[in-house]
Write an enzyme that holds these catalytic residues in place. Structure first.
Site, PDB file in Angstrom:
ATOM      1  N   GLU A 500       8.848  75.817  86.192  1.00  0.00           N
ATOM      2  CA  GLU A 500       7.560  75.411  85.617  1.00  0.00           C
ATOM      3  C   GLU A 500       7.418  75.974  84.205  1.00  0.00           C
ATOM      4  OE1 GLU A 500       5.111  77.044  88.648  1.00  0.00           O
ATOM      5  OE2 GLU A 500       6.016  75.777  90.175  1.00  0.00           O
ATOM      6  N   ALA A 555       6.251  85.902  91.951  1.00  0.00           N
ATOM      7  CA  ALA A 555       6.924  86.161  93.225  1.00  0.00           C
ATOM      8  C   ALA A 555       6.080  85.694  94.396  1.00  0.00           C
ATOM      9  CB  ALA A 555       7.229  87.652  93.359  1.00  0.00           C
ATOM     10  N   ILE A 558       6.950  82.523  96.227  1.00  0.00           N
ATOM     11  CA  ILE A 558       8.062  82.444  97.172  1.00  0.00           C
ATOM     12  C   ILE A 558       7.602  81.780  98.470  1.00  0.00           C
ATOM     13  CG2 ILE A 558       9.476  83.888  98.709  1.00  0.00           C
ATOM     14  CD1 ILE A 558       9.838  85.798  96.313  1.00  0.00           C
ATOM     15  N   HIS A 598      -1.386  86.855  93.142  1.00  0.00           N
ATOM     16  CA  HIS A 598      -0.489  86.738  91.990  1.00  0.00           C
ATOM     17  C   HIS A 598       0.168  88.059  91.603  1.00  0.00           C
ATOM     18  CE1 HIS A 598      -1.854  82.682  91.347  1.00  0.00           C
ATOM     19  NE2 HIS A 598      -1.260  82.575  90.175  1.00  0.00           N
TER      20      HIS A 598
END
Length: 821
Positions: A500, A555, A558, A598
């Site tokens: 992205e 992360a 995920i 986040h």
């Protein structure tokens, strides 16, 4: 986001209506006489024989599951058996239209697709090439077994025995199965015949096949990729992500690759009207015909079509037409291939969700019987010839089965004799040299604004007077990553990067800034916000010989690609017994400031899953060297990066960050500060509060702390850590991951085992508490700070130092544990 594409309000704000293409439904009407004239009577007879081979093969598996016996052969088969009886027309028809260079990716119900594709490839490969494939596989050992135990007077007959025995031995998880017994029923594959991994996860092949098509578009090699899935998979988000990824407009508008257009991937849905026991039409889906969903993807409606899956010639006709479109750059394409699964979802399925009347009605459309009858009516075969053919097929399957159940011919995988056999398959631990031939670029790299800017920076983070330099004046961790990535992108044309905001934006945190001015769109591009598709396509691209660098912005995302990371990226190397390589590097930033969704450190989650290497550098020197190692690896690597460290300058390595290319061996912890009283092992950004804590411990308490930076979680060489613990006798492990179940806890447990005699106190883990990450203003109360480390060392490991706790961690760990916190 590219400036080349104008979002024009004058065009978009005009009232209008959307029109959708017509979608053909069961439109095939070619007389069999015409097919005979085009293909020949022998070819049509072979179509029927291939369908019989699949039917008999799967009937054999069903017999073993039901009675433990098949044609006088007794065997207790313990594995799964998701049979595709009723799908034979779809499998054989598709294979009839495909070439060996076309690659299929299957589902959990793909025995038939595997056999059909293999039989087709065996017929279409030149005999010398077929023999070379069989002789080249494991030194020809499987071929020799087939020659001795099954036989075959021609190359084609030997090839069929080779295919069936290799598959059945794999299903029975024998060491000479195609995948060394590591795959089994739902995962068997043999790439030389174009049969790539079957997949136990519903719809998972959609993204992998799309990635394979991406490789075919970029790397060449010809052919198309086929994603085989069931109708139930249309309820899976990753399938939709894959279809959109395959249809992205940038392939037409921005990429300079011929032919322009979408990826050469065919989404082939075996629509048997049931997803396990859920009925798709009328119950679990909203569509009336599966082909309707193509209209949601692009203006061509993916060239969608509903096809009679019981008629192999109708399927071959449709696949042939779609293949031509795909090779011309008009992909992706979708086929809704309607067939009927006459048996249950698996052999334990009691069929309680459908009536006996329904099953009997569909029996009149049995593909093997109906196609055989059509050939008799057309004068291609006689009924007697069909019965003779059926008997010969049964005898072939009997011979293959007798060999596959015999441990003297198909040895069991003897893990007792080699206890770490499976462990050795997890990683190849192989690295590639960086190719010497530079890749094509859009501009002179030496003129890149970022490269010019970096050339002016100091390679070390301290001035001559010892003052810390700013990120504007010294190479940062972000710059170290960029330099390693740039080197590989400029010297390895097989490597592509996407995720992205990776191109014009330079990645969400600027690591890729400057690459867009150097590399064409197909080398670095923006992917949709489709984390599952990003990872799955990377896996497919790598399986086809590419090398892939992908990025998940946080992360925490995920979770949006959990199956793709944990079941696909992590597993295929081992499930292929090392035949496949997965050179994929997945970059994940660990957030800060943004709170609970986040800012989570999920290193422990990833490290827990076998098959993934896990890197987490904390300094610019380590970031550059480890990224170079990751991009050189033949193994999948998850590369964590802390957002708080992107602007960190090099403070530890003498001479700073080298300008030249270098690699750091994976799994080697690094001593960042020497000491003799306590070892502090850090993971990721916890290095810096540990350094601050060590300074205070030394100056205030006379405790000399040795700081060891883990740098990698998987692999991890314990020797340097144990050496330090032998010297200090005490260990504190600091990580920003929540303590419960963290990798720090694993390290602590292992050091307790390996160095029990050297420890003067139990190892202590300092991590984040087991609750959500708070926002920016409260982060210092959540992530370990220097004061927390000093508290533990001075109050618990050296209680004679008489320190009053100054950190915020003044709670009772035991009380929290009682509450599940």
């Amino acid at each position: 986001m590219p400036k080349a594409l104008l979002v024009d309000p004058a065009a978009l704000r005009v009232p209008s209506h959307l029109a959708f293409p017509d979608i053909p439904v069961r439109a095939y009407r070619t007389p069999i006489a015409q097919e005979r004239a085009a293909r020949g009577a022998e070819a049509l007879a072979q179509v029927l024989r291939h369908m019989m081979v699949i039917r008999e093969f799967e009937s054999m598996l069903g017999a073993f599951k039901a009675t433990g016996s098949y044609r006088g052969i007794s065997y207790s088969y313990k594995g799964p058996a998701h049979l595709s009886i009723g799908h034979e027309g779809a499998a054989v028809g598709a294979a009839l239209a495909l070439e060996p260079s076309d690659h299929i990716f299957g589902s959990h119900r793909s025995h038939g697709e595997f056999i059909a594709k293999g039989l087709s490839a065996i017929q279409k490969l030149p005999p010398a090439r077929l023999v070379a494939v069989m002789e080249g596989y494991r030194g020809g050992s499987l071929l020799k077994t087939v020659e001795r135990r099954i036989g075959g007077e021609t190359e084609t007959a030997l090839g069929e025995g080779f295919l069936l025995f290799g598959l059945l031995a794999e299903i029975f998880m024998r060491s000479n199965g195609f995948n060394g017994g590591m795959g089994g029923s739902m995962h068997a594959f043999f790439p030389p015949f174009g049969a790539y991994p079957n997949n136990a996860i519903v719809g998972a092949s959609a993204g992998i096949a799309t990635g394979a098509a991406l490789a075919k578009k970029i790397l060449g090699g010809g052919g198309i990729a086929v994603a085989n899935a069931g109708d139930g998979s249309t309820g899976c988000g990753p399938v939709w992500e894959a279809m959109n990824f395959a249809a992205m407009a940038q392939y037409r508008t921005l990429w300079d690759l011929a032919p322009k257009g979408g990826l050469p991937v065919l989404f082939f849905f075996n629509n048997n009207f049931y997803a396990m026991g859920g009925q798709t039409i009328g119950e679990t889906m909203g569509w009336d015909r599966l082909s309707r969903i193509g209209a949601a993807v692009n203006v061509e409606a993916m060239h969608a079509e509903t096809v009679d899956g019981a008629n192999p010639l109708a399927v071959a006709d449709a696949v042939g037409r779609k293949r031509a479109l795909l090779l011309a750059g008009q992909g992706p394409a979708l086929l809704d291939v309607e067939c009927y699964r006459s048996g249950g979802h698996s052999t334990t399925d009691a069929n309680s969700y459908r009536t006996k009347d329904e099953i009997e009605r569909w029996s009149a459309h049995d593909p093997v019987l109906s196609f055989g009858a059509a050939l008799v009516e057309a004068g291609v075969l006689t009924s007697a010839a069909i019965e003779t053919m059926r008997a010969k097929v049964a005898e072939t399957i009997r011979k293959v089965t007798a060999a596959a159940v015999d441990p003297a011919i198909a040895p069991v995988v003897d893990v007792n004799a080699d206890p770490i056999l499976i462990g050795r398959l997890m990683f190849s631990n192989a690295e590639i040299p960086v190719p010497s031939k530079p890749a094509a670029t859009l501009a002179d790299p030496a003129a890149s604004s970022r490269i010019v800017q970096n050339a002016k920076k100091s390679r070390f983070g301290l001035s001559e007077t010892g003052a810390r330099l700013s990120a504007m004046r010294a190479i940062t961790l972000r710059d170290g990553l960029f330099e390693a990535i740039l080197h590989h992108m400029l010297n390895d044309e097989r490597l592509i990067a996407y995720g992205e905001e990776c191109r014009e934006w330079g990645g969400a945190f600027g690591v890729y800034r400057g690459l867009a001015e150097l590399l064409p769109y197909h080398r670095i591009f923006n992917a949709p916000i489709s984390e599952a598709a990003i990872v799955a396509t990377a896996v497919g691209h790598a399986l086809e010989g590419g090398r892939t660098l992908i990025e998940l912005m946080y992360a925490d995302f995920i979770g949006r690609a959990g199956d793709e990371i944990f079941n696909q990226m992590a597993k295929w190397q081992a499930m292929s017994a090392g035949e496949l390589k997965l050179p994929v590097v997945l970059r994940c930033s660990v957030g800060s400031k943004y709170g609970a969704q986040h800012s989570q450190d999920w290193t422990a989650l990833v490290a827990h899953v076998p098959g993934l290497k896990v890197f987490y550098p904390a300094t610019p020197y380590d970031a550059k060297g480890l990224m170079a190692t990751a991009l050189s690896s033949e193994d999948p690597v998850v590369f964590f990066e802390s957002q708080r460290l992107y602007d960190t300058v090099e403070l530890f390595h003498p001479g700073g960050v080298p300008r030249d290319y270098y690699r750091i061996p994976a799994g080697e912890p690094d001593v960042k500060r020497a000491g003799e009283h306590v070892t502090i092992l850090t993971v990721g950004p916890s290095l810096y509060p540990a350094i601050d804590a060590a300074r205070e411990l030394d100056e205030t308490y006379g405790v000399a702390a040795e700081i060891v930076d883990a740098r990698c979680l998987v692999p991890f060489n314990y020797d340097p850590l144990l050496k330090s613990v032998r010297k200090t006798g005490r260990l504190v492990i600091v990580s920003e991951a929540t303590e419960r179940g963290s990798f720090a806890m694993t390290l602590s447990s292992n050091v307790t085992r390996f160095a029990f005699a050297d420890l003067k106190a139990p190892p202590r883990v300092i991590g984040a508490p087991n609750w959500i990450v708070p926002g920016a203003d409260m982060e210092s109360t959540y992530f370990p700070q220097a004061a927390d480390i000093v508290d533990v060392v001075a109050c618990e490991l050296f209680p004679d130092r008489k320190r009053n706790r100054r950190g915020v961690r003044n709670w009772s760990d035991l009380d929290l544990a009682r509450q599940g916190l």
